[in-house]
Design a protein around this motif. Sequence first.
Motif, PDB file in Angstrom:
ATOM      1  N   UNK A 183      11.776  -4.633   4.239  1.00 34.09           N
ATOM      2  CA  UNK A 183      12.992  -5.208   4.821  1.00 34.09           C
ATOM      3  C   UNK A 183      13.366  -6.543   4.186  1.00 34.09           C
ATOM      4  N   UNK A 184      12.358  -7.313   3.806  1.00 33.87           N
ATOM      5  CA  UNK A 184      12.627  -8.640   3.254  1.00 33.87           C
ATOM      6  C   UNK A 184      11.384  -9.142   2.525  1.00 33.87           C
ATOM      7  N   UNK A 185      11.482 -10.355   1.963  1.00 36.17           N
ATOM      8  CA  UNK A 185      10.369 -10.925   1.209  1.00 36.17           C
ATOM      9  C   UNK A 185       9.140 -11.133   2.087  1.00 36.17           C
ATOM     10  N   UNK A 186       9.339 -11.485   3.336  1.00 32.01           N
ATOM     11  CA  UNK A 186       8.202 -11.670   4.256  1.00 32.01           C
ATOM     12  C   UNK A 186       7.443 -10.363   4.440  1.00 32.01           C
ATOM     13  N   UNK A 187       8.155  -9.254   4.500  1.00 34.51           N
ATOM     14  CA  UNK A 187       7.494  -7.953   4.643  1.00 34.51           C
ATOM     15  C   UNK A 187       6.718  -7.597   3.376  1.00 34.51           C
ATOM     16  N   UNK A 188       7.248  -7.960   2.208  1.00 34.54           N
ATOM     17  CA  UNK A 188       6.517  -7.740   0.954  1.00 34.54           C
ATOM     18  C   UNK A 188       5.205  -8.509   0.988  1.00 34.54           C
ATOM     19  N   UNK A 189       5.267  -9.771   1.401  1.00 30.08           N
ATOM     20  CA  UNK A 189       4.054 -10.588   1.477  1.00 30.08           C
ATOM     21  C   UNK A 189       3.072 -10.030   2.514  1.00 30.08           C
ATOM     22  N   UNK A 190       3.574  -9.534   3.639  1.00 30.70           N
ATOM     23  CA  UNK A 190       2.701  -8.951   4.667  1.00 30.70           C
ATOM     24  C   UNK A 190       1.999  -7.704   4.127  1.00 30.70           C
ATOM     25  N   UNK A 191       2.730  -6.869   3.387  1.00 32.89           N
ATOM     26  CA  UNK A 191       2.146  -5.686   2.741  1.00 32.89           C
ATOM     27  C   UNK A 191       1.009  -6.112   1.820  1.00 32.89           C
ATOM     28  N   UNK A 192       1.278  -7.103   0.991  1.00 35.41           N
ATOM     29  CA  UNK A 192       0.293  -7.585   0.034  1.00 35.41           C
ATOM     30  C   UNK A 192      -0.944  -8.133   0.747  1.00 35.41           C
ATOM     31  N   UNK A 193      -0.736  -8.926   1.767  1.00 36.03           N
ATOM     32  CA  UNK A 193      -1.860  -9.506   2.519  1.00 36.03           C
ATOM     33  C   UNK A 193      -2.693  -8.416   3.190  1.00 36.03           C
ATOM     34  N   UNK A 194      -2.037  -7.413   3.762  1.00 32.09           N
ATOM     35  CA  UNK A 194      -2.761  -6.321   4.410  1.00 32.09           C
ATOM     36  C   UNK A 194      -3.564  -5.528   3.386  1.00 32.09           C
ATOM     37  N   UNK A 195      -2.959  -5.244   2.245  1.00 32.63           N
ATOM     38  CA  UNK A 195      -3.636  -4.464   1.211  1.00 32.63           C
ATOM     39  C   UNK A 195      -4.836  -5.210   0.645  1.00 32.63           C
ATOM     40  N   UNK A 196      -4.657  -6.485   0.329  1.00 28.99           N
ATOM     41  CA  UNK A 196      -5.764  -7.245  -0.255  1.00 28.99           C
ATOM     42  C   UNK A 196      -6.867  -7.500   0.757  1.00 28.99           C
ATOM     43  N   UNK A 197      -6.516  -7.605   2.033  1.00 28.57           N
ATOM     44  CA  UNK A 197      -7.535  -7.755   3.074  1.00 28.57           C
ATOM     45  C   UNK A 197      -8.420  -6.513   3.155  1.00 28.57           C
ATOM     46  N   UNK A 198      -7.867  -5.371   2.746  1.00 28.66           N
ATOM     47  CA  UNK A 198      -8.627  -4.115   2.725  1.00 28.66           C
ATOM     48  C   UNK A 198      -9.342  -3.909   1.396  1.00 28.66           C
ATOM     49  N   UNK A 199      -9.254  -4.884   0.500  1.00 35.97           N
ATOM     50  CA  UNK A 199      -9.959  -4.805  -0.775  1.00 35.97           C
ATOM     51  C   UNK A 199      -9.174  -4.201  -1.915  1.00 35.97           C
ATOM     52  N   UNK A 200      -7.855  -4.030  -1.765  1.00 40.62           N
ATOM     53  CA  UNK A 200      -7.045  -3.443  -2.833  1.00 40.62           C
ATOM     54  C   UNK A 200      -7.059  -4.331  -4.069  1.00 40.62           C
ATOM     55  N   UNK A 201      -7.108  -3.686  -5.231  1.00 46.17           N
ATOM     56  CA  UNK A 201      -6.999  -4.412  -6.497  1.00 46.17           C
ATOM     57  C   UNK A 201      -5.574  -4.930  -6.643  1.00 46.17           C
ATOM     58  N   UNK A 202      -5.437  -6.183  -7.019  1.00 50.20           N
ATOM     59  CA  UNK A 202      -4.126  -6.790  -7.210  1.00 50.20           C
ATOM     60  C   UNK A 202      -3.618  -6.456  -8.611  1.00 50.20           C
ATOM     61  N   UNK A 203      -2.425  -5.895  -8.668  1.00 54.21           N
ATOM     62  CA  UNK A 203      -1.758  -5.654  -9.943  1.00 54.21           C
ATOM     63  C   UNK A 203      -0.743  -6.763 -10.214  1.00 54.21           C
TER      64      UNK A 203
END
Length: 129
Positions: free
Chosen positions: A72-92
């Motif tokens: 929906x917005x930049x804040x949602x992009x950041x929330x997605x990223x934070x949730x993914x990395x908290x689960x151990x996702x590799x950052x691209x």
Amino acid sequence: MIDHFGINCADLAASAAFYDKVLGVLGYSRQMDVEVAIGYGAGSPDFWIGVQPAEGPASGPNREIHVGFTAADAAAVRAFFEAATALGAEVLHEPRFFPEYHPSYYGAFVRDPDGNNVEAVCHMAQPGD
């Protein structure tokens, strides 16, 4: 939900020739060509083909896919990223603007547990968001 998706190709030139023709008869055309990837659609690039990497999860017989999820917005992009990395996702790619796509393209890219390249993207972000 789905903003765009992409596949990796063993021979980008051959795949481009194929998709130019078969998508052309359906009314779709090249919307962007960034040398290592080509985006097709009708007005915006919804389907992408790209160069298959020589190494990593996308280099073998089971090539990775790329899916861009609408945010929906930049804040949602950041929330997605934070949730993914908290689960151990590799950052691209950490959340940022990608002006090479268009000036208000704001996205973040990670690998899912199976090695796929997943992204959250917002097309309306403004610097400072």
